[in-house]
Design a protein around this motif. Structure first.
Motif, PDB file in Angstrom:
ATOM      1  N   GLY A   1      -1.624 -11.319   9.888  1.00 21.79           N
ATOM      2  CA  GLY A   1      -2.189 -11.582   8.425  1.00 21.79           C
ATOM      3  C   GLY A   1      -0.542 -11.182   8.031  1.00 21.79           C
ATOM      4  N   PHE A   2      -0.051  -9.585   8.337  1.00 23.04           N
ATOM      5  CA  PHE A   2       1.312  -8.893   8.133  1.00 23.04           C
ATOM      6  C   PHE A   2       2.621  -9.832   8.336  1.00 23.04           C
ATOM      7  CE2 PHE A   2       4.399  -6.332  10.327  1.00 23.04           C
ATOM      8  CZ  PHE A   2       4.425  -5.672   9.157  1.00 23.04           C
TER       9      PHE A   2
ATOM     10  N   VAL B   1      -1.675  -3.247  -0.195  1.00 16.32           N
ATOM     11  CA  VAL B   1      -3.550  -4.086  -0.142  1.00 16.32           C
ATOM     12  C   VAL B   1      -3.505  -5.183   0.738  1.00 16.32           C
ATOM     13  CG1 VAL B   1      -4.067  -5.582  -2.541  1.00 16.32           C
ATOM     14  CG2 VAL B   1      -2.827  -4.096  -3.125  1.00 16.32           C
ATOM     15  N   LEU B   2      -2.482  -5.885   1.008  1.00 12.00           N
ATOM     16  CA  LEU B   2      -3.131  -6.842   2.379  1.00 12.00           C
ATOM     17  C   LEU B   2      -3.806  -6.060   3.833  1.00 12.00           C
ATOM     18  CD1 LEU B   2      -2.556  -9.645   3.616  1.00 12.00           C
ATOM     19  CD2 LEU B   2      -0.644  -8.529   5.152  1.00 12.00           C
TER      20      LEU B   2
ATOM     21  N   ILE C   1      -3.371 -14.862  -2.378  1.00 15.89           N
ATOM     22  CA  ILE C   1      -3.545 -14.594  -3.723  1.00 15.89           C
ATOM     23  C   ILE C   1      -1.755 -13.600  -4.062  1.00 15.89           C
ATOM     24  CG2 ILE C   1      -3.501 -12.569  -5.615  1.00 15.89           C
ATOM     25  CD1 ILE C   1      -6.238 -13.455  -4.858  1.00 15.89           C
ATOM     26  N   LEU C   2      -1.623 -13.056  -2.667  1.00 14.13           N
ATOM     27  CA  LEU C   2      -0.957 -12.213  -2.803  1.00 14.13           C
ATOM     28  C   LEU C   2       0.738 -13.510  -1.981  1.00 14.13           C
ATOM     29  CD1 LEU C   2      -2.571  -9.146  -0.057  1.00 14.13           C
ATOM     30  CD2 LEU C   2      -1.347  -8.650  -2.691  1.00 14.13           C
ATOM     31  N   ALA C   3       0.286 -13.985  -1.734  1.00 12.96           N
ATOM     32  CA  ALA C   3       1.497 -14.882  -1.317  1.00 12.96           C
ATOM     33  C   ALA C   3       2.473 -15.710  -2.676  1.00 12.96           C
ATOM     34  CB  ALA C   3       1.364 -15.901  -0.041  1.00 12.96           C
TER      35      ALA C   3
ATOM     36  N   MET D   1      -0.200  -0.260   7.255  1.00 11.14           N
ATOM     37  CA  MET D   1      -1.499   0.569   7.779  1.00 11.14           C
ATOM     38  C   MET D   1      -1.825   1.039   7.447  1.00 11.14           C
ATOM     39  SD  MET D   1      -1.316  -0.572  11.552  1.00 11.14           S
ATOM     40  CE  MET D   1      -1.537   1.054  12.103  1.00 11.14           C
ATOM     41  N   ALA D   2      -1.329   1.645   6.324  1.00 13.17           N
ATOM     42  CA  ALA D   2      -2.157   2.599   4.727  1.00 13.17           C
ATOM     43  C   ALA D   2      -3.053   2.047   4.473  1.00 13.17           C
ATOM     44  CB  ALA D   2      -1.104   3.070   4.161  1.00 13.17           C
ATOM     45  N   GLY D   3      -2.919   0.863   4.809  1.00 12.45           N
ATOM     46  CA  GLY D   3      -3.992   0.266   3.792  1.00 12.45           C
ATOM     47  C   GLY D   3      -5.126   0.156   4.801  1.00 12.45           C
ATOM     48  N   ARG D   4      -4.870  -0.175   5.675  1.00  9.84           N
ATOM     49  CA  ARG D   4      -5.740   0.006   6.865  1.00  9.84           C
ATOM     50  C   ARG D   4      -7.185   0.793   6.607  1.00  9.84           C
ATOM     51  NH1 ARG D   4      -5.899  -3.650  11.599  1.00  9.84           N
ATOM     52  NH2 ARG D   4      -6.485  -2.183  12.427  1.00  9.84           N
TER      53      ARG D   4
END
Length: 245
Positions: A109-110, A99-100, A70-72, A151-154
């Motif tokens: 993934g990153f 979001v990732l 979806i992000l891609a 990293m913030a999402g993690r």
């Protein structure tokens, strides 16, 4: 006589290569043999010898693959100017990496999403006539800029998924967006070679001009992601367990 014939016709037990070599004195006992040294070796017979597991760096769950897809797709639609030449759409890059990080914790993934963004930029500049003004050696500063958001999402994923966590997540998103803006915009200003004499004094007005736009885009698309995730959890509560796998 018949008994002797029956005895002679008995088959001798088949010896494995490891046993045969051991009896001749050329190999250690089978219990000490290394895995793979003998075709008849079985880890079931020697559970004390550990086996090598395949790396989990490239093992993604179906849920993670869906989120990445979806992000891609969003990046392909917005970053490639497939829609932006028709209608102005705020950049989704920072929110996408946030979001990732929330849903896909693996570093591969990153790397995959960043590689896709880079490929889109190269094709857009070389084939679609997009300006290369921003494509400078400072482009490498996008790596830490997007890594901060990831990293913030993690980190946000460690917070409990409840309404009370939204203010803390919003603060985290604002701080991460500011740090990311310093990497990207500051890198372009000081390392891009487009400004003859870059100074801190000259960079501060650029923060006041461009950071609010980046922050608005980050908050907007992250809010959309939060709303969609809340709707999905309402419709399918099992997704919460699937995500935690």
């Amino acid at each position: 006589m018949a008994d002797d014939i029956r005895v002679s016709r008995r088959r001798e037990p088949v010896k494995s290569c490891c046993t045969a070599e051991f009896e001749r004195g050329f190999a250690p006992a089978p219990a000490r043999a290394l895995p793979g040294a003998c075709p008849t070796y079985s880890s079931r017979l020697y559970p004390e010898i550990p086996t090598m597991n395949r790396s989990t760096a490239f093992q993604f769950s179906r849920f993670e693959v869906t989120v990445f897809g979806i992000l891609a797709a969003v990046m392909l639609l917005t970053r490639s100017h497939a829609l932006t030449h028709l209608v102005h759409i705020p950049s989704t890059a920072l929110a996408s990496f946030f979001v990732l990080g929330y849903f896909v914790r693996r570093f591969t993934g990153f790397v995959g999403l960043f590689a896709l963004g880079y490929a889109i930029d190269v094709v857009s500049i070389s084939m679609l006539g997009v300006s290369d003004f921003c494509y400078t050696p400072a482009y490498a500063m996008l790596i830490p800029a997007y890594a901060v958001m990831w990293m913030a999402g993690r980190y946000a994923a460690r917070m409990p998924e409840r309404l009370q966590s939204l203010p803390a997540m919003a603060v985290l998103l604002v701080v991460a967006t500011f740090a990311s803006h310093l990497f990207s915009s500051g890198g372009f200003y000081f390392l891009g070679g487009r400004f003859p004499e870059p100074t801190i004094t000259g960079f501060l007005p650029r923060i006041a001009r461009y950071f609010p736009v980046s922050l608005m885009s980050s908050l907007l698309w992250s809010g959309v992601a939060v709303a969609l995730w809340a709707l999905l959890l309402t419709a399918r509560p099992a997704l919460r367990r699937e995500r935690s796998r």
